[in-house]
Design a protein around this motif. Sequence first.
Motif, PDB file in Angstrom:
ATOM      1  N   VAL A 139       0.952  -1.104  -0.085  1.00  0.00           N
ATOM      2  CA  VAL A 139      -0.048   0.088   0.020  1.00  0.00           C
ATOM      3  C   VAL A 139       0.815   1.258   0.066  1.00  0.00           C
ATOM      4  CG1 VAL A 139      -2.068  -1.230   1.195  1.00  0.00           C
ATOM      5  CG2 VAL A 139      -0.243   0.209   2.431  1.00  0.00           C
ATOM      6  N   LEU A 140       0.470   2.236  -0.637  1.00  0.00           N
ATOM      7  CA  LEU A 140       1.202   3.542  -0.666  1.00  0.00           C
ATOM      8  C   LEU A 140       0.868   4.422   0.640  1.00  0.00           C
ATOM      9  CD1 LEU A 140       0.796   4.434  -4.314  1.00  0.00           C
ATOM     10  CD2 LEU A 140       3.106   3.660  -2.795  1.00  0.00           C
ATOM     11  N   ALA A 141       2.007   4.895   1.566  1.00  0.00           N
ATOM     12  CA  ALA A 141       1.956   5.768   2.460  1.00  0.00           C
ATOM     13  C   ALA A 141       2.422   7.286   2.076  1.00  0.00           C
ATOM     14  CB  ALA A 141       2.599   5.246   3.704  1.00  0.00           C
ATOM     15  N   GLY A 142       1.771   7.981   1.256  1.00  0.00           N
ATOM     16  CA  GLY A 142       2.280   8.968   0.581  1.00  0.00           C
ATOM     17  C   GLY A 142       2.618   8.533  -0.815  1.00  0.00           C
ATOM     18  N   ALA A 143       4.088   8.762  -0.877  1.00  0.00           N
ATOM     19  CA  ALA A 143       4.681   7.967  -2.021  1.00  0.00           C
ATOM     20  C   ALA A 143       5.445   6.941  -1.737  1.00  0.00           C
ATOM     21  CB  ALA A 143       5.704   9.052  -2.673  1.00  0.00           C
ATOM     22  N   THR A 144       5.486   6.314  -0.524  1.00  0.00           N
ATOM     23  CA  THR A 144       6.287   5.380   0.111  1.00  0.00           C
ATOM     24  C   THR A 144       5.594   3.976   0.193  1.00  0.00           C
ATOM     25  OG1 THR A 144       7.517   6.911   1.375  1.00  0.00           O
ATOM     26  CG2 THR A 144       7.926   4.523   1.791  1.00  0.00           C
ATOM     27  N   PRO A 145       5.847   2.950  -0.841  1.00  0.00           N
ATOM     28  CA  PRO A 145       5.173   1.671  -0.870  1.00  0.00           C
ATOM     29  C   PRO A 145       5.834   0.875   0.596  1.00  0.00           C
ATOM     30  CG  PRO A 145       6.951   1.694  -2.426  1.00  0.00           C
ATOM     31  CD  PRO A 145       7.008   2.986  -1.907  1.00  0.00           C
ATOM     32  N   VAL A 146       4.629   0.438   1.152  1.00  0.00           N
ATOM     33  CA  VAL A 146       4.850  -0.289   2.626  1.00  0.00           C
ATOM     34  C   VAL A 146       4.124  -1.731   2.265  1.00  0.00           C
ATOM     35  CG1 VAL A 146       4.325  -0.317   4.908  1.00  0.00           C
ATOM     36  CG2 VAL A 146       4.792   1.798   3.752  1.00  0.00           C
ATOM     37  N   LEU A 147       5.102  -2.650   2.526  1.00  0.00           N
ATOM     38  CA  LEU A 147       4.623  -3.939   2.513  1.00  0.00           C
ATOM     39  C   LEU A 147       3.934  -4.457   3.663  1.00  0.00           C
ATOM     40  CD1 LEU A 147       4.576  -6.560   0.633  1.00  0.00           C
ATOM     41  CD2 LEU A 147       6.592  -7.384   2.091  1.00  0.00           C
ATOM     42  N   VAL A 148       2.566  -4.578   3.569  1.00  0.00           N
ATOM     43  CA  VAL A 148       1.734  -4.991   4.975  1.00  0.00           C
ATOM     44  C   VAL A 148       1.120  -6.391   4.728  1.00  0.00           C
ATOM     45  CG1 VAL A 148       1.121  -2.763   4.976  1.00  0.00           C
ATOM     46  CG2 VAL A 148      -0.448  -4.056   3.788  1.00  0.00           C
ATOM     47  N   HIS A 149       0.495  -6.885   5.868  1.00  0.00           N
ATOM     48  CA  HIS A 149       0.278  -8.228   5.750  1.00  0.00           C
ATOM     49  C   HIS A 149      -1.196  -8.366   6.688  1.00  0.00           C
ATOM     50  CE1 HIS A 149       0.664 -12.908   5.698  1.00  0.00           C
ATOM     51  NE2 HIS A 149       0.204 -12.753   6.652  1.00  0.00           N
ATOM     52  N   ASN A 150      -2.130  -9.105   6.241  1.00  0.00           N
ATOM     53  CA  ASN A 150      -3.419  -9.170   6.702  1.00  0.00           C
ATOM     54  C   ASN A 150      -3.199 -10.215   8.180  1.00  0.00           C
ATOM     55  OD1 ASN A 150      -4.930  -7.652   4.955  1.00  0.00           O
ATOM     56  ND2 ASN A 150      -5.419  -9.420   3.732  1.00  0.00           N
ATOM     57  N   SER A 151      -2.802  -9.719   9.131  1.00  0.00           N
ATOM     58  CA  SER A 151      -2.397 -10.671  10.243  1.00  0.00           C
ATOM     59  C   SER A 151      -3.032 -10.267  11.241  1.00  0.00           C
ATOM     60  CB  SER A 151      -0.780 -10.981  10.322  1.00  0.00           C
ATOM     61  OG  SER A 151      -0.337  -9.646  10.611  1.00  0.00           O
ATOM     62  N   CYS A 152      -3.784  -9.145  11.500  1.00  0.00           N
ATOM     63  CA  CYS A 152      -4.290  -8.579  12.547  1.00  0.00           C
ATOM     64  C   CYS A 152      -5.800  -8.889  12.848  1.00  0.00           C
ATOM     65  CB  CYS A 152      -4.171  -7.080  12.756  1.00  0.00           C
ATOM     66  SG  CYS A 152      -2.558  -6.493  12.707  1.00  0.00           S
ATOM     67  N   GLY A 153      -6.129  -9.998  13.221  1.00  0.00           N
ATOM     68  CA  GLY A 153      -7.598 -10.724  13.154  1.00  0.00           C
ATOM     69  C   GLY A 153      -7.856 -11.274  11.822  1.00  0.00           C
ATOM     70  N   GLY A 154      -9.081 -11.659  11.729  1.00  0.00           N
ATOM     71  CA  GLY A 154      -9.813 -12.136  10.783  1.00  0.00           C
ATOM     72  C   GLY A 154      -9.183 -13.405  10.272  1.00  0.00           C
ATOM     73  N   THR A 155      -9.598 -14.216   9.289  1.00  0.00           N
ATOM     74  CA  THR A 155      -9.222 -15.579   8.857  1.00  0.00           C
ATOM     75  C   THR A 155      -8.832 -15.637   7.405  1.00  0.00           C
ATOM     76  OG1 THR A 155     -11.372 -16.120   8.248  1.00  0.00           O
ATOM     77  CG2 THR A 155     -10.945 -16.755  10.525  1.00  0.00           C
ATOM     78  N   THR A 156      -7.730 -16.749   7.213  1.00  0.00           N
ATOM     79  CA  THR A 156      -7.536 -17.044   5.830  1.00  0.00           C
ATOM     80  C   THR A 156      -8.154 -18.453   5.350  1.00  0.00           C
ATOM     81  OG1 THR A 156      -5.506 -15.997   5.895  1.00  0.00           O
ATOM     82  CG2 THR A 156      -5.470 -17.658   4.250  1.00  0.00           C
ATOM     83  N   PRO A 157      -9.070 -18.494   4.255  1.00  0.00           N
ATOM     84  CA  PRO A 157      -9.675 -19.688   3.803  1.00  0.00           C
ATOM     85  C   PRO A 157      -8.448 -20.625   3.072  1.00  0.00           C
ATOM     86  CG  PRO A 157     -10.084 -17.905   2.327  1.00  0.00           C
ATOM     87  CD  PRO A 157      -9.407 -17.231   3.369  1.00  0.00           C
ATOM     88  N   LEU A 158      -8.322 -21.750   3.662  1.00  0.00           N
ATOM     89  CA  LEU A 158      -7.486 -22.832   2.895  1.00  0.00           C
ATOM     90  C   LEU A 158      -8.514 -23.838   2.398  1.00  0.00           C
ATOM     91  CD1 LEU A 158      -4.628 -23.251   5.541  1.00  0.00           C
ATOM     92  CD2 LEU A 158      -4.874 -21.456   3.613  1.00  0.00           C
ATOM     93  N   TYR A 159      -8.129 -24.485   1.317  1.00  0.00           N
ATOM     94  CA  TYR A 159      -8.968 -25.243   0.412  1.00  0.00           C
ATOM     95  C   TYR A 159      -8.267 -26.378   0.206  1.00  0.00           C
ATOM     96  CZ  TYR A 159     -11.420 -20.819  -0.415  1.00  0.00           C
ATOM     97  OH  TYR A 159     -12.102 -19.724  -0.290  1.00  0.00           O
ATOM     98  N   ARG A 160      -8.965 -27.776   0.202  1.00  0.00           N
ATOM     99  CA  ARG A 160      -8.317 -28.924  -0.046  1.00  0.00           C
ATOM    100  C   ARG A 160      -9.337 -29.782  -0.575  1.00  0.00           C
ATOM    101  NH1 ARG A 160      -4.702 -32.827   1.850  1.00  0.00           N
ATOM    102  NH2 ARG A 160      -5.476 -34.816   2.377  1.00  0.00           N
ATOM    103  N   THR A 161      -8.989 -30.881  -1.394  1.00  0.00           N
ATOM    104  CA  THR A 161      -9.899 -31.889  -2.033  1.00  0.00           C
ATOM    105  C   THR A 161      -9.312 -33.214  -1.326  1.00  0.00           C
ATOM    106  OG1 THR A 161     -10.688 -30.624  -3.728  1.00  0.00           O
ATOM    107  CG2 THR A 161     -11.088 -33.124  -3.898  1.00  0.00           C
ATOM    108  N   SER A 162     -10.084 -34.107  -0.742  1.00  0.00           N
ATOM    109  CA  SER A 162      -9.575 -35.148   0.035  1.00  0.00           C
ATOM    110  C   SER A 162      -9.332 -36.291  -0.993  1.00  0.00           C
ATOM    111  CB  SER A 162     -10.508 -35.741   1.227  1.00  0.00           C
ATOM    112  OG  SER A 162     -10.824 -34.349   2.141  1.00  0.00           O
ATOM    113  N   PRO A 163      -8.563 -37.233  -0.635  1.00  0.00           N
ATOM    114  CA  PRO A 163      -8.501 -38.589  -1.526  1.00  0.00           C
ATOM    115  C   PRO A 163      -9.983 -39.459  -1.592  1.00  0.00           C
ATOM    116  CG  PRO A 163      -6.456 -37.958  -0.215  1.00  0.00           C
ATOM    117  CD  PRO A 163      -7.427 -37.138   0.397  1.00  0.00           C
ATOM    118  N   ILE A 164     -10.133 -39.876  -2.358  1.00  0.00           N
ATOM    119  CA  ILE A 164     -11.449 -40.719  -2.769  1.00  0.00           C
ATOM    120  C   ILE A 164     -11.395 -41.617  -1.557  1.00  0.00           C
ATOM    121  CG2 ILE A 164     -12.826 -42.344  -4.139  1.00  0.00           C
ATOM    122  CD1 ILE A 164     -11.965 -40.824  -6.380  1.00  0.00           C
ATOM    123  N   GLU A 165     -10.431 -42.334  -0.923  1.00  0.00           N
ATOM    124  CA  GLU A 165     -10.392 -43.298   0.069  1.00  0.00           C
ATOM    125  C   GLU A 165     -10.892 -42.632   1.489  1.00  0.00           C
ATOM    126  OE1 GLU A 165      -6.085 -42.640  -0.613  1.00  0.00           O
ATOM    127  OE2 GLU A 165      -7.833 -42.724  -2.049  1.00  0.00           O
TER     128      GLU A 165
END
Length: 205
Positions: free
Chosen positions: A77-103
């Motif tokens: 994100v830009l803070a004025g003209a300075t790009p700052v690398l940020v991370h969605n780590s303050c609360g919330g969730t991350t969806p993780l996905y998986r398809t199980s083996p048939i067995e």
Amino acid sequence: MWPSAEASKGVNFCGASGVCTAVVGSNISGRVLHALAGLCQQLHPRRHAADVLTVTVTPGEADRYNLTVADLHTYYVLAGATPVLVHNSCGGTTPLYRTSPIEHGDSELNSGLNHENFPRTDDGSYDGAAHFGNEKTASEWAKGSVDTHGTGFRVEVPNEWLRGHIDAGRIEEWEGMTEEHMEYVIPRELFDEFNSFPRFPWSGR
């Protein structure tokens, strides 16, 4: 995720790059901002707290909006003209996905991951871990594994839990063919905790 209007005063953010930023309202002093930066550094000692150089007060009311970047948890994100690398780590969730083996049927969706189904061998042929992806990665995998994998599901994983284990090296986070493809390797030692997070039916096909 940026804070809502209610959370926009005195909330500190620690970016994955080591940059800590604070999003503040008009009643937060520079002294408090420095205290927040110091707290961020205590929570993440390998990162560096950013100095707050100035505080600009804008009188009156203003709308504030949440920002969610789908599938990406680290972005600039830009803070004025300075790009700052940020991370969605303050609360919330991350969806993780998986398809199980048939067995495995629908057991992973209904009951969670079973340690016995994920052996670990010395030769590395079995790594004792369950592999998840973001939706893009998991969808492509599901479409290419119709004959071997059946039931798909989504797990809503708390950001703080996920990022903490990634930073500690307990969960591996792999970038795939592009930066939009992410894979997460959840070791069996974390299954009990992981199984406590909500699961939902999902199909990437």
